[in-house]
Design an enzyme around this catalytic site. Structure first.
Site, short mmCIF file in Angstrom:
data_model
loop_
_atom_site.label_atom_id
_atom_site.label_comp_id
_atom_site.label_asym_id
_atom_site.label_seq_id
_atom_site.Cartn_x
_atom_site.Cartn_y
_atom_site.Cartn_z
N HIS A 104 49.23 42.89 37.66
CA HIS A 104 50.55 41.93 37.09
C HIS A 104 51.60 42.68 36.69
O HIS A 104 52.70 42.19 36.86
CB HIS A 104 49.95 41.13 35.73
N ASP A 138 44.55 36.01 30.64
CA ASP A 138 44.98 35.02 31.69
C ASP A 138 43.72 34.84 32.59
O ASP A 138 43.88 34.63 33.62
CB ASP A 138 46.32 35.55 32.47
#
Length: 388
Positions: free
Chosen positions: A257, A280
């Site tokens: 990410h 997440d």
């Protein structure tokens, strides 16, 4: 639950590692942390492996799913409990089930389910994280554009009521929103109810972001992701996050990410304790599944990534134990600090540090027993022991 002793391992209190100490548990709480030779006699004793570390359990504030379950697909108490149970195997003893942008009636179901799960003793659920729907249509990520909207007066009433319900039960509402889509008065009133407001999925200018931080926004959801890149004349929300000493920054340390160099610079810029780890996580975490469905679209699990067929990231394929390992390996952070980023700092953000995130008398007995490689051997949730 009888008073008993955990001994034999090293002990990380949340502040420092202790050798030759024992932890006394009583009624789901930490009663004492004492030198081994001072431990009370006559109590039931659990001898832990000498090559392990007993640490505060991890706290994950952004969890979409795990164990094959997606909270958006199943906004129920059972789904929240399944997600919590699955992630316990990787050291997460407390979490916020996360519900992303969706239809209002489904959002209400998710909020009620999370609140009821919180009210169940030993569930590990701390409330709910609403990621949307008040986000930017310019930065939706995988959120469904048709459900992105701006809030109305009725939204404020229902969210304040939800926040107050969660606070009464000892939990919290965390809400991710785009500051440019929400008025300051909305931020101020929702924040005053005890809700924790984060900026995310936003195209806000630097100036609007700074203004929102003065009006109740307290931090940033997956800083860097779903935000404009930093430009010479447009610093945007990322620089606002770097610059504010008070703002919290949640980060996904999966090597996918965010480039590790950006995260290393963030840690240099922020005061110690203001950067914390989130996952997440999505349904494949804790399973061997290679696909799942989000909004009716197939999400692929490939090489440590979860992506749509066009390559858009759709959550993360990581648990908090892995995030701690990555924080040490990729960012050069000492293990003790990486553990704080997964436990003490999230607890402080929620204002629950008197209950969670450490091993001190009176705190809840939410613990993880870790091997040297940060794999998880056992957990305790409110004193209830589970070996993995």
């Amino acid at each position: 639950m009888t008073r008993h002793i955990l001994t034999g391992s090293r002990v990380f209190t949340g502040e420092r590692i202790l050798e030759s100490h024992s932890v006394v548990l009583d009624a789901g709480r930490v009663a004492a942390v004492v030198p081994r030779h001072e431990a009370p006699v006559g109590l039931s004793t659990r001898e832990l492996p000498a090559d392990t570390l007993l640490a505060p359990g991890f706290i994950d504030l952004q969890v979409n799913g795990a164990g094959g379950v997606l909270f958006n697909d199943s906004p129920t108490v059972d789904a929240a409990l399944t997600i919590a149970s699955t992630l316990r195997r990787s050291g997460t003893t407390s979490l916020l089930p996360t519900f992303i942008t969706d239809a209002p009636e489904r959002t209400r179901l998710a909020c009620d389910a999370a609140a009821r799960a919180l009210e169940q003793p030993g569930s590990g659920v701390l409330g709910v994280h609403l990621e949307g729907p008040f986000i930017s249509p310019e930065r939706p990520g995988v959120h469904a554009p048709q459900h992105i909207r701006q809030p109305g007066a009725e939204d404020l009433v229902s969210l304040v009521a939800l926040s107050e319900r969660l606070v009464r039960a000892g939990g919290r509402l965390l809400m991710t929103l785009a500051p440019e889509r929400v008025e300051d008065l909305f931020l101020q009133k929702l924040s005053a109810s005890g809700a924790v407001l984060f900026a995310g999925h936003t195209a806000a200018s630097y100036e609007r972001t700074v203004q929102s931080l003065a009006s109740g926004v307290r931090g940033f959801t997956h800083l860097f992701n779903a935000m404009p890149p930093v430009q010479g004349r447009q610093p945007g929300p990322v620089v606002a996050g770097f610059e504010s000493d008070d703002a919290w920054c949640g980060v996904i340390v999966d090597g996918v990410h965010v480039h590790p160099a950006n995260l290393r610079q963030l840690l240099k810029a922020k005061p110690r304790g203001k950067v914390f780890l989130v996952t997440d996580a999505m349904p494949p975490v804790g399973t061997q599944e290679t696909t799942f469905t989000l909004y009716g679209h197939t999400i692929l699990r490939r090489d440590g990534r979860l992506v749509t067929e066009d390559g858009t990231l759709a959550g993360a394929d990581i648990d908090l134990a892995s995030a701690v390992r990555n924080t040490v390996r990729l960012l050069g952070v000492p293990l003790e600090e990486a553990l704080r980023m997964a436990s003490l700092y999230p607890a402080r953000l929620l204002g629950l540090e008197s209950q969670l995130g450490g091993l001190a008398p009176g705190q809840r007995a939410n613990l993880a027993l870790l091997r040297d490689d940060v794999s998880v051997l056992a957990t305790w949730v409110d004193g209830n022991e589970q070996w993995h």
